[in-house]
Write a protein that holds these residues in place. Structure first.
Motif, PDB file in Angstrom:
ATOM      1  N   LEU A 223      90.102  38.212   0.021  1.00  0.00           N
ATOM      2  CA  LEU A 223      91.593  38.650   0.934  1.00  0.00           C
ATOM      3  C   LEU A 223      91.999  37.804   0.702  1.00  0.00           C
ATOM      4  O   LEU A 223      92.867  38.033   1.237  1.00  0.00           O
ATOM      5  N   ARG A 231      97.888  34.874   9.067  1.00  0.00           N
ATOM      6  CA  ARG A 231      97.255  34.772  10.367  1.00  0.00           C
ATOM      7  C   ARG A 231      97.186  34.913  11.612  1.00  0.00           C
ATOM      8  O   ARG A 231      97.803  36.046  11.439  1.00  0.00           O
TER       9      ARG A 231
ATOM     10  N   SER B 169      93.049  28.262  10.899  1.00  0.00           N
ATOM     11  CA  SER B 169      92.928  29.318  11.747  1.00  0.00           C
ATOM     12  C   SER B 169      91.535  30.538  10.715  1.00  0.00           C
ATOM     13  O   SER B 169      91.056  29.680  10.125  1.00  0.00           O
ATOM     14  N   HIS B 170      91.666  30.729  11.256  1.00  0.00           N
ATOM     15  CA  HIS B 170      90.596  32.308  10.870  1.00  0.00           C
ATOM     16  C   HIS B 170      91.499  33.259   9.858  1.00  0.00           C
ATOM     17  O   HIS B 170      92.355  33.647   9.914  1.00  0.00           O
ATOM     18  N   SER B 171      90.527  32.487   8.950  1.00  0.00           N
ATOM     19  CA  SER B 171      90.865  33.273   7.490  1.00  0.00           C
ATOM     20  C   SER B 171      90.487  34.167   7.226  1.00  0.00           C
ATOM     21  O   SER B 171      90.108  35.512   7.645  1.00  0.00           O
ATOM     22  N   PRO B 172      91.085  35.967   6.506  1.00  0.00           N
ATOM     23  CA  PRO B 172      91.164  36.649   6.640  1.00  0.00           C
ATOM     24  C   PRO B 172      89.606  37.195   6.358  1.00  0.00           C
ATOM     25  O   PRO B 172      88.872  37.991   5.928  1.00  0.00           O
ATOM     26  N   TRP B 173      89.100  36.107   5.144  1.00  0.00           N
ATOM     27  CA  TRP B 173      87.339  36.585   5.458  1.00  0.00           C
ATOM     28  C   TRP B 173      86.561  36.347   6.653  1.00  0.00           C
ATOM     29  O   TRP B 173      86.254  36.756   6.926  1.00  0.00           O
ATOM     30  N   LEU B 175      87.675  36.904   9.223  1.00  0.00           N
ATOM     31  CA  LEU B 175      88.289  37.777  10.167  1.00  0.00           C
ATOM     32  C   LEU B 175      87.887  39.299   9.638  1.00  0.00           C
ATOM     33  O   LEU B 175      86.859  39.607  11.147  1.00  0.00           O
ATOM     34  N   VAL B 176      87.175  39.245   8.354  1.00  0.00           N
ATOM     35  CA  VAL B 176      86.538  40.953   8.185  1.00  0.00           C
ATOM     36  C   VAL B 176      84.491  40.495   8.597  1.00  0.00           C
ATOM     37  O   VAL B 176      84.425  41.708   8.583  1.00  0.00           O
ATOM     38  N   TRP B 177      84.733  39.416   8.697  1.00  0.00           N
ATOM     39  CA  TRP B 177      83.171  39.060   8.875  1.00  0.00           C
ATOM     40  C   TRP B 177      83.148  40.200  11.002  1.00  0.00           C
ATOM     41  O   TRP B 177      82.383  40.612  11.397  1.00  0.00           O
ATOM     42  N   GLU B 179      85.032  41.456  12.314  1.00  0.00           N
ATOM     43  CA  GLU B 179      85.407  43.076  12.643  1.00  0.00           C
ATOM     44  C   GLU B 179      84.125  44.200  12.249  1.00  0.00           C
ATOM     45  O   GLU B 179      84.015  44.636  12.998  1.00  0.00           O
ATOM     46  N   ALA B 180      83.604  43.464  11.643  1.00  0.00           N
ATOM     47  CA  ALA B 180      82.139  44.191  10.787  1.00  0.00           C
ATOM     48  C   ALA B 180      81.758  44.305  12.387  1.00  0.00           C
ATOM     49  O   ALA B 180      80.731  45.046  12.529  1.00  0.00           O
ATOM     50  N   ARG B 182      82.687  43.572  15.451  1.00  0.00           N
ATOM     51  CA  ARG B 182      82.724  44.489  16.318  1.00  0.00           C
ATOM     52  C   ARG B 182      82.196  46.435  15.916  1.00  0.00           C
ATOM     53  O   ARG B 182      82.318  47.113  17.234  1.00  0.00           O
ATOM     54  N   ASP B 276      89.354  34.820  16.414  1.00  0.00           N
ATOM     55  CA  ASP B 276      90.350  35.887  15.327  1.00  0.00           C
ATOM     56  C   ASP B 276      91.707  35.134  15.395  1.00  0.00           C
ATOM     57  O   ASP B 276      92.731  35.523  14.475  1.00  0.00           O
ATOM     58  N   SER B 277      92.423  35.063  16.597  1.00  0.00           N
ATOM     59  CA  SER B 277      93.852  34.881  16.827  1.00  0.00           C
ATOM     60  C   SER B 277      94.237  33.781  16.302  1.00  0.00           C
ATOM     61  O   SER B 277      95.325  32.948  16.467  1.00  0.00           O
ATOM     62  N   HIS B 278      92.653  33.071  15.927  1.00  0.00           N
ATOM     63  CA  HIS B 278      93.412  31.463  16.123  1.00  0.00           C
ATOM     64  C   HIS B 278      94.057  30.905  15.253  1.00  0.00           C
ATOM     65  O   HIS B 278      93.547  31.137  14.176  1.00  0.00           O
ATOM     66  N   ASP B 279      95.310  30.038  15.025  1.00  0.00           N
ATOM     67  CA  ASP B 279      95.993  30.029  14.122  1.00  0.00           C
ATOM     68  C   ASP B 279      96.768  28.329  14.360  1.00  0.00           C
ATOM     69  O   ASP B 279      97.653  28.347  15.482  1.00  0.00           O
TER      70      ASP B 279
END
Lengths: 379, 379
Positions: A223, A231, B169-173, B175-177, B179-180, B182, B276-279
Motif C-alpha cells: 500500500l 497522508r 502519520s497514518h500510513s495507507p495500511w 488507513l485501510v484498516w 476504512e474497513a 467504517r 486518519d487525518s493525522h500527519d
C-alpha cells in the motif's frame, strides 16, 4: 452423468448420485463447473489440476495468466490442464445459489462443506474426465490448502504438489480475520442470517467483509508503494471532506463494492467456513504425522510479506513434508502476491514441474490409480 | 471555567470560551474529563501528561497500571500526573455524545477533530491546572501520536516525549484498516449515517468494527500462544456447529460485543477520523523538517510484532528526531503490546525519565512556558 457446454467455454459436469460430505450430510447430486486447456494424452497421464482461491472461478488462465502459455509451468501444448469452481462457491459448482431438492435455492440451508469435500469434488471430476495420472496439483491460498489435500486424498494419481501461500490449517490469526468478516456481514440486517431473497442481497455487509479480506491480502509495503506518503497533509485543502481524500480508502471501497457485484453472500460464508474448519491433520493423527504422509515431491511457495498465511506456516510445511522444497517469493504484495507476482515465481514452478517430468516417476512406476478402481473410491 | 468532581474521582474542566478547531470550525465551549495523581509542586514543574489510546479513558492508572507506582515511571509521590479523555471521545470530554448549542446531542453533526485539536485541548487543561513545566508527555498508540504533537505544539513546557507504538502519520495500511471498520459500521443500517437515537445504537456495526480493530491490535504469534493449535480437528466432534467451536473466534466476538456496551459509534468514528487525518508534517514542511523540529529528548517505543503501526515507522521517527532513542519492545502481542506488555518496557521508560531529571534541563534553562502567556496561546 451429463456434461454440457456453456457459451463462455466453461463446461459442466453433473453427477446424479448423492455426494456424501465429510460431515455425514449428503448432497443429492453434484454439479461442477470447470474449464480445461490442452488435450488429455492417450495414456491419460498428462493432467494438471489447478485449484483456485476464495472468490475466484474456474478460469485459471485469466486469474493466473502468468503461469499459462507455451513453455510455461502451465502449457496446454503438452498438458491437460483442469480447473473447476470450488464446492460452495457461486460460479457454477454446487453451492448455496444452487437449487435444493425442494426447487428453491439452498441459501443458508446449504450444508457445511470442508476443504476435503471440495477436493473430493475435484477428484470426482478427474474421474469423470478419465484422468489416470496427474503431473501436479497446483493452487494458491485456498487452492494451496486444497493442493495439499489432493496429495493425501488421491495419493496414487497425484504425482507432485505445488501449494502457494497456503497452510496446513487455519491458524487462530486466520480464524479471527474470517470471524471479523462474518460479524461485518451479519451487521447488515439484509443478510437475515443468510435467508435473504436473491434480489435483495446484503451488499453493504458483503462489501465490508471483502474490505476486511482485502486488508489481509495486502501488506503495509504494497500500500505504501502504491499510495506513497499520501497522508493527511491535504485534509483542510481543496480535497477536504471529499470521499477521495485518501486514495487508499477509495481503493478499498472500490474492491469492497466490486465483490458485491460478482459474489453471493451465503457462498462467501460457505467458503469462509470451509477455510476455518480446515485442518490437514483431522483424523490423521498429529500434524507431523499427517504431513509425513505426503510422499509426493512438493513445492511450497511462500510470500515473504504474507500477513494472512504467514511464511512461518509454509516453512513448517516444507520442514515436515518429507520430499518438499521451499520457494520463497520476495514480493511486497502480501498474500495477494500469489496472484500479483505470479510472473516472478512462474520460473520456479516451471523448473520444479520439469524436474518432476525428467526424473520423476511415471504412473506405472508408482502404481498410479487405475481407472477401473475409481468407483470403489468415489462412488 | 468551572471544575467539578465526579463520584469516581474524575474531574471536569469546563472552558466557557469557544475552542477553534484545526478545520476552522469552532466548538462553543469545551469540557475536559481528567484525572490526576500526585501533587503539583510549588514550582509547578513536576507534571507528567499521559495520553490514552483509541477507546480508553482518563483512568491511566487502571489501563497502564504497570507504569504507575512508587519508584515507577509514573510515580505520584514525586510527580503530578495528568490524563484527560480525548476530544471526540465519549468519556466526559466534549464529543459526539455532548450536547450541541441546540440542546440536542451533537451526534453525527460533531465537527471533525484532529490529533492536534486533541492535544490543544490537553494543553488548555495543563494551562488551567497551572502547570509550568512538564517532565514528559507519554502516550501509546493514538496517545503516541499525541505525545509527538505535544513536543511541537507546546515546545517550551514539554521537556521530554515518550511515544510508544506510534507513528508520524497514518500510513495507507492504517488507513485501510480504519476504512474497513467504517464500512462495517455503515453496513448496520441502525447507524443511519450517524443519526441514530441514543437508545438504538448500531451495536452490530460497532461490534464488527471493533472486531476488525482487535485483529489489527494483536499478532499471529499472540493468538497462537493463546489458542495454540486448536484448529479444525474437532469440527465434527461433540463441539461441532457450536458457536464456541473455535476459541479464537469466541474471543473476538467477546471483545467486539464488549465495546458496544461502553462506547458510542459516532465517537468511535470521530476518533478514527482524527487518526486518519493525522500527519505530523501538515503545514510543517516535509516529514524530515517536521521531525527535525522536535528538540526534546524523545523515547520512541516500538513493538517488534506491531502489525498496525509498523516498527519501521518508529525506526523512522527515531532516526529523524534529533534527540531520540529507540526502545524496542520484544513483545509477541502486536500493537496491544503497549498495554499487555507494559511491565516489560516500564524499566526502559523509567530509566529514560530519570536520566532526563538528573541531567536534563530545568524549566528555567529552557525558558519554559510562563503561565501569564497562556491566554495568548489558548484563548
Amino acid at each position: 452423468m451429463n456434461r454440457r457446454w456453456t457459451p463462455e467455454g466453461e463446461q459442466r459436469l453433473a453427477l446424479g448420485q448423492p455426494f456424501v460430505l465429510e460431515s455425514g450430510e449428503a448432497l443429492p447430486g453434484l454439479e461442477i463447473a470447470y474449464r480445461t486447456w490442452g488435450k488429455l494424452s492417450p495414456q491419460a497421464d498428462n493432467a494438471i489440476i489447478v485449484c483456485h482461491a476464495l472468490t475466484a472461478d474456474a478460469d485459471a488462465a485469466r486469474w493466473w495468466a502468468p503461469l499459462f502459455g507455451p513453455g510455461c509451468a502451465l502449457d496446454p501444448a503438452d498438458s491437460f490442464i483442469v480447473c473447476s469452481n470450488a464446492l460452495g462457491s457461486c460460479y457454477g459448482t454446487t453451492g448455496p445459489t444452487s437449487l435444493a431438492p425442494d426447487g428453491k435455492h439452498w441459501g443458508a440451508r446449504f450444508p457445511r462443506v470442508t476443504i476435503r469435500d471440495q477436493v473430493r469434488a475435484q477428484i470426482a471430476l478427474a474421474d469423470a474426465l478419465g484422468i489416470r495420472s496427474i503431473r501436479f496439483v497446483i493452487g494458491g491460498s485456498m487452492g494451496g490448502l486444497q493442493a495439499l489435500e489432493w496429495a493425501l486424498l488421491d495419493p496414487l494419481r497425484t504425482q507432485a504438489v505445488i501449494s502457494v501461500a497456503g497452510a496446513a490449517s487455519h491458524s487462530p490469526w486466520a480464524l479471527v480475520w474470517n470471524e471479523a468478516q462474518r460479524l461485518a456481514l451479519r451487521a447488515d440486517p439484509l443478510f437475515r442470517g443468510g435467508f435473504y431473497p436473491p434480489e435483495k442481497p446484503p451488499e453493504a455487509g458483503l462489501a465490508a467483509a471483502r474490505a476486511i479480506a482485502m486488508v489481509s491480502y495486502r501488506s503495509p509495503q504494497s500500500l505504501e508503494a502504491r499510495f506513497g506518503r499520501e497522508r493527511g497533509a491535504d485534509i483542510f485543502g481543496p480535497r477536504a471532506h471529499s470521499p477521495d481524500e485518501f486514495a487508499a480508502r477509495g481503493w478499498l471501497r472500490h474492491h469492497a463494492k466490486n465483490l458485491t457485484e460478482r459474489f453471493d453472500a451465503n457462498s462467501y460464508v460457505s467458503l469462509l467456513d470451509a477455510l476455518d474448519s480446515h485442518d490437514l491433520a483431522r483424523a490423521r493423527g498429529s500434524l507431523e504425522a499427517a504431513l509425513g504422509k505426503i510422499h509426493q515431491p512438493t513445492l511450497i511457495g511462500s510470500i515473504a510479506s504474507d500477513a494472512l498465511y504467514l511464511p512461518a506456516e509454509q516453512h513448517e510445511l516444507a520442514r515436515l513434508i518429507p520430499n518438499a522444497r521451499l520457494l520463497e517469493i520476495d514480493s511486497a504484495h502480501g498474500h495477494d502476491g500469489f496472484l500479483i507476482d505470479a510472473a516472478r515465481f512462474e520460473p520456479g514452478v516451471r523448473r520444479f514441474a520439469s524436474e518432476q517430468r525428467s526424473t520423476g516417476a511415471t504412473p506405472a512406476d508408482t502404481g498410479a490409480f487405475p481407472l477401473r478402481q475409481k468407483s470403489l473410491r468415489y462412488a
